[in-house]
Enzyme design. Structure first.
Site, PDB file in Angstrom:
ATOM      1  N   ILE A 157       0.837  -1.204   0.000  1.00  0.00           N
ATOM      2  CA  ILE A 157       0.000   0.000   0.000  1.00  0.00           C
ATOM      3  C   ILE A 157       0.869   1.250   0.000  1.00  0.00           C
ATOM      4  O   ILE A 157       0.644   2.181  -0.783  1.00  0.00           O
ATOM      5  CB  ILE A 157      -0.947  -0.011   1.211  1.00  0.00           C
ATOM      6  N   PRO A 167       1.072  -2.172  10.327  1.00  0.00           N
ATOM      7  CA  PRO A 167       0.206  -3.004  11.174  1.00  0.00           C
ATOM      8  C   PRO A 167       0.294  -2.526  12.614  1.00  0.00           C
ATOM      9  O   PRO A 167       1.229  -1.806  12.992  1.00  0.00           O
ATOM     10  CB  PRO A 167       0.805  -4.403  11.009  1.00  0.00           C
ATOM     11  N   ARG A 169      -4.130   1.391  11.603  1.00  0.00           N
ATOM     12  CA  ARG A 169      -5.002   1.005  12.717  1.00  0.00           C
ATOM     13  C   ARG A 169      -5.080   2.205  13.660  1.00  0.00           C
ATOM     14  O   ARG A 169      -4.095   2.938  13.828  1.00  0.00           O
ATOM     15  CB  ARG A 169      -4.453  -0.217  13.464  1.00  0.00           C
ATOM     16  N   ASP A 202      -9.266   6.861   8.696  1.00  0.00           N
ATOM     17  CA  ASP A 202     -10.251   5.831   8.364  1.00  0.00           C
ATOM     18  C   ASP A 202     -10.396   4.836   9.509  1.00  0.00           C
ATOM     19  O   ASP A 202     -11.186   3.913   9.431  1.00  0.00           O
ATOM     20  CB  ASP A 202      -9.817   5.102   7.080  1.00  0.00           C
ATOM     21  N   GLU A 260     -13.510   1.107  17.680  1.00  0.00           N
ATOM     22  CA  GLU A 260     -14.407   1.060  16.515  1.00  0.00           C
ATOM     23  C   GLU A 260     -15.614   0.190  16.825  1.00  0.00           C
ATOM     24  O   GLU A 260     -15.445  -0.914  17.348  1.00  0.00           O
ATOM     25  CB  GLU A 260     -13.660   0.523  15.290  1.00  0.00           C
ATOM     26  N   HIS A 275     -13.720   3.113   8.570  1.00  0.00           N
ATOM     27  CA  HIS A 275     -12.892   1.949   8.226  1.00  0.00           C
ATOM     28  C   HIS A 275     -13.374   1.308   6.919  1.00  0.00           C
ATOM     29  O   HIS A 275     -13.667   0.108   6.860  1.00  0.00           O
ATOM     30  CB  HIS A 275     -12.900   0.928   9.352  1.00  0.00           C
TER      31      HIS A 275
END
Length: 326
Positions: free
Chosen positions: A161, A218, A246, A270, A275, A294
């Site tokens: 990414i 991560p 995250r 995001d 969450e 998300h």
């Protein structure tokens, strides 16, 4: 192939409108639940062979009661919600999926980036209120528009990414600074290194120089609270932070303080530390943050590839070829 497996998807709601019954019923009895509360987990997994989940927390207490459980298929890349060590101790394989949403996540990162430079959402709100302002008028600077060309983009996390975001950013004329891609180096001071033809820098140097910082790492012990108030104070007051990693990679209390006190200009995220985000979150008091629920990984194309890859992990397991997470 074992046709007698019992497979349960605990949080089917996360998979969107894709039909999964045909895909997984080939392997045995397939049951799906829209979502699963923590109080319902034990009952739903007690006699199953395979659990499919995106975000349900599973650990030793659950494994002790799931005597038949052999495999956990994670429909995501992140696996911090699964106690992998305990799973392995109980002889349970755990498999995640990576690379399925590279384009989708990178696309939202670039969307965030461009919207922070040209705040189209805020201009739309102006138009809805009847304020068709001639933005060419010099005194109209309520929402300044900036160019990507010449700006510095700092990237933390240079996997698939991060690399895709860098490619697009360079097309836009941005200079890319990559933070050293070794978690052990975060926060340490070393010389600039070259890896795979890419210059990589210390985190602090990137923080001091970048106009936009985007996060794609991560969540681990090394990355939790990686961006805190101390780090944000090193950044330009005009700097923007994007988080598509995250939530806990940024200390959310510190982010609120930094945004409220104009230590940095703005943020677009995001992901959040909890969450779904709390309805009374202090972040909603601010007008210099954009929050999406998300969704970066959820393009239709990404979801189809994700479920295909989850099925591949199941096939590898049945063939005795699945290595699994350790």
């Amino acid at each position: 192939m074992d046709k007698n497996l019992k497979i349960v998807y605990l949080d089917r709601i996360t998979a969107g409108p894709i039909d999964l019954k045909e895909k997984f019923s080939k392997y045995g009895k397939y049951i799906e639940y829209e979502d699963t509360d923590s109080s319902e987990i034990d009952e739903r997994i007690k006699d199953v062979d395979v659990v499919i989940t995106t975000r349900i927390k599973l650990g030793k207490k659950q494994f002790e009661k799931a005597e038949k459980l052999k495999l956990i298929l994670i429909t995501a890349t992140g696996f911090n919600h699964i106690d992998v060590k305990s799973a392995n101790e109980f002889g349970i394989k755990v498999a995640n999926v990576s690379g399925y949403s590279t384009n989708s996540v990178a696309q939202l990162a670039i969307t965030f980036l461009l919207n922070e430079l040209t705040p189209v959402n805020k201009y739309y709100e102006e138009v809805k209120e009847g304020k068709w302002i001639n933005v060419a008028v010099p005194e109209y600077q309520k929402y300044p528009i900036d160019d990507a060309d010449g700006k510095i983009l700092g990237i933390v996390g240079f996997g698939n990414i991060g690399k895709r975001v860098a490619q697009v950013a360079e097309i836009l004329g941005m200079k890319v600074m990559v933070v050293k891609n070794n978690e052990k180096d975060y926060g340490k001071t070393n010389s600039v290194i070259e890896k795979d033809g890419i210059l990589q820098y210390d985190l602090d140097e990137v923080l001091e120089k970048c106009d936009v910082l985007t996060l794609h790492v991560p969540l681990t012990d090394s990355t939790r609270n990686l961006i805190n108030l101390e780090k944000m104070k090193k950044m330009k007051k005009s700097a923007v932070i994007l988080n598509l990693a995250r939530g806990p990679v940024i200390n959310q209390e510190d982010l609120y303080f930094a945004l409220k006190n104009k230590i940095i200009k703005s943020a677009a995220v995001d992901v959040t530390s909890v969450e779904p985000i709390e309805k009374n979150s202090k972040l909603f008091e601010l007008d210099n943050i954009l929050i999406t629920p998300h969704i970066a990984w959820k393009s239709e194309k990404s979801m189809i590839k994700l479920m295909d890859d989850v099925e591949k992990n199941l096939k590898l397991f049945l063939e005795g070829k699945l290595e699994g997470l350790k």
